[in-house]
Design a protein around this motif. Structure first.
Motif, PDB file in Angstrom:
ATOM      1  N   TYR A  53       0.839  -1.200   0.000  1.00 46.46           N
ATOM      2  CA  TYR A  53       0.000   0.000   0.000  1.00 46.46           C
ATOM      3  C   TYR A  53       0.872   1.247   0.000  1.00 46.46           C
ATOM      4  O   TYR A  53       0.668   2.185  -0.783  1.00 46.46           O
ATOM      5  N   GLU A  54       1.831   1.268   0.914  1.00 46.53           N
ATOM      6  CA  GLU A  54       2.718   2.434   1.042  1.00 46.53           C
ATOM      7  C   GLU A  54       3.492   2.665  -0.242  1.00 46.53           C
ATOM      8  O   GLU A  54       3.673   3.811  -0.663  1.00 46.53           O
ATOM      9  N   ALA A  55       3.941   1.593  -0.881  1.00 44.26           N
ATOM     10  CA  ALA A  55       4.698   1.737  -2.119  1.00 44.26           C
ATOM     11  C   ALA A  55       3.835   2.370  -3.212  1.00 44.26           C
ATOM     12  O   ALA A  55       4.295   3.276  -3.938  1.00 44.26           O
ATOM     13  N   VAL A  56       2.578   1.928  -3.321  1.00 42.23           N
ATOM     14  CA  VAL A  56       1.679   2.488  -4.345  1.00 42.23           C
ATOM     15  C   VAL A  56       1.376   3.952  -4.055  1.00 42.23           C
ATOM     16  O   VAL A  56       1.440   4.814  -4.950  1.00 42.23           O
ATOM     17  N   LEU A  57       1.053   4.270  -2.793  1.00 36.38           N
ATOM     18  CA  LEU A  57       0.712   5.644  -2.439  1.00 36.38           C
ATOM     19  C   LEU A  57       1.905   6.579  -2.621  1.00 36.38           C
ATOM     20  O   LEU A  57       1.759   7.702  -3.129  1.00 36.38           O
ATOM     21  N   SER A  58       3.096   6.151  -2.206  1.00 37.75           N
ATOM     22  CA  SER A  58       4.278   6.992  -2.363  1.00 37.75           C
ATOM     23  C   SER A  58       4.652   7.134  -3.835  1.00 37.75           C
ATOM     24  O   SER A  58       5.179   8.167  -4.251  1.00 37.75           O
ATOM     25  N   ASN A 114       9.658   5.342  -8.002  1.00 38.68           N
ATOM     26  CA  ASN A 114       9.277   6.488  -8.826  1.00 38.68           C
ATOM     27  C   ASN A 114      10.496   7.169  -9.423  1.00 38.68           C
ATOM     28  O   ASN A 114      10.543   7.461 -10.624  1.00 38.68           O
ATOM     29  N   SER A 115      11.510   7.437  -8.581  1.00 41.51           N
ATOM     30  CA  SER A 115      12.716   8.084  -9.099  1.00 41.51           C
ATOM     31  C   SER A 115      13.494   7.166 -10.023  1.00 41.51           C
ATOM     32  O   SER A 115      14.094   7.614 -11.007  1.00 41.51           O
ATOM     33  N   ALA A 116      13.486   5.845  -9.726  1.00 44.32           N
ATOM     34  CA  ALA A 116      14.206   4.906 -10.586  1.00 44.32           C
ATOM     35  C   ALA A 116      13.511   4.763 -11.941  1.00 44.32           C
ATOM     36  O   ALA A 116      14.181   4.595 -12.975  1.00 44.32           O
ATOM     37  N   ALA A 117      12.179   4.837 -11.966  1.00 46.82           N
ATOM     38  CA  ALA A 117      11.457   4.715 -13.233  1.00 46.82           C
ATOM     39  C   ALA A 117      11.771   5.874 -14.170  1.00 46.82           C
ATOM     40  O   ALA A 117      11.833   5.697 -15.394  1.00 46.82           O
ATOM     41  N   SER A 118      11.985   7.071 -13.595  1.00 53.91           N
ATOM     42  CA  SER A 118      12.321   8.223 -14.433  1.00 53.91           C
ATOM     43  C   SER A 118      13.704   8.095 -15.061  1.00 53.91           C
ATOM     44  O   SER A 118      13.982   8.717 -16.094  1.00 53.91           O
ATOM     45  N   GLU A 119      14.558   7.281 -14.447  1.00 52.34           N
ATOM     46  CA  GLU A 119      15.902   7.083 -14.989  1.00 52.34           C
ATOM     47  C   GLU A 119      15.948   6.028 -16.087  1.00 52.34           C
ATOM     48  O   GLU A 119      16.978   5.856 -16.736  1.00 52.34           O
TER      49      GLU A 119
END
Length: 226
Positions: A151-156, A174-179
């Motif tokens: 849950y926390e991973a999805v919300l963050s 999230n930051s890794a996906a942008s890379e």
């Protein structure tokens, strides 16, 4: 993830245990009221309810900056609030299980004997019913812990979880996906985040399975037959 999972589980257990056992033991109007409460909670999409609550808390923090001296205090408040909100909205499933199990135990001979000897309902629930449902509480608590981590991973990941400056699985993914759009592709940050998150959730689920085999009599019988 570990902090939020632990805090949210700790917030979830008291209402789930108290209301679930009370509903199964007293039945009647008490059961009807408790059923109405957790049916109403489960009718609301939990992700939307949690996200709306976190956004309201963030608006309160932004409109009252004088209450918090540093960004760390604001991040801690948001983390604690998220844990409490997840815990308050996730107790219904365990309460429903405990209600059904308590109804079964209420018909057992030693419970009937305790009632006949005039033992108070609080003492019966504390000394006779709770020890017989403790394995269910432990198993569901561990399983809910792993679910809360996800849950926390999805919300963050979508920006309504912990403070963006705080390290969490969702913000890391999230930051890794942008890379991933770089050339050459930087894939190892995303792989590491997913690997550690899956390892944490998998270890919690395996622990819950082991606890069930130890404490659940039906699991022991199935294992002996196999």
């Amino acid at each position: 993830g570990v902090v939020i999972g632990s805090l949210a589980t700790a917030c979830m257990l008291p209402p789930a245990v108290l209301l679930g056992i009370a509903a199964g033991y007293f039945k009647g109007r008490v059961d009807d009221v408790i059923q109405y409460i957790y049916t109403t909670i489960t009718s609301i999409p939990s992700v939307l309810l949690i996200a709306a609550s976190v956004l309201m808390i963030q608006v309160f923090i932004d409109t009252n900056p004088s209450l918090y001296q540093t960004g760390l205090e604001r991040a801690d408040l948001r983390l604690f609030s998220l844990s409490v909100i997840i815990g308050v909205t996730s107790w219904a499933g365990l309460a429903r299980l405990l209600r059904a199990e308590t109804m079964k135990l209420s018909e057992v001979d030693f419970i009937a004997a305790a009632k006949a000897f005039g033992v108070s309902p609080v003492r019966i629930m504390a000394r006779h019913i709770f020890p017989n449902v403790a394995h269910i509480v432990l198993i569901v608590a561990v399983l809910d812990f792993s679910g809360i981590v996800l849950y926390e991973a999805v919300l963050s990941y979508v920006g309504v979880g912990v403070d963006p400056a705080m390290a969490s699985f969702g913000s890391m993914i999230n930051s890794a996906a942008s890379e991933m759009g770089r050339s050459p592709t930087v894939w190892w940050n995303l792989a590491a985040s997913l690997l550690f998150m899956v390892s944490l959730v998998l270890s919690a689920n395996l622990f819950a399975s082991g606890v069930r085999e130890v404490f659940d009599p039906r699991a022991k019988k199935e294992r002996s037959r196999a």
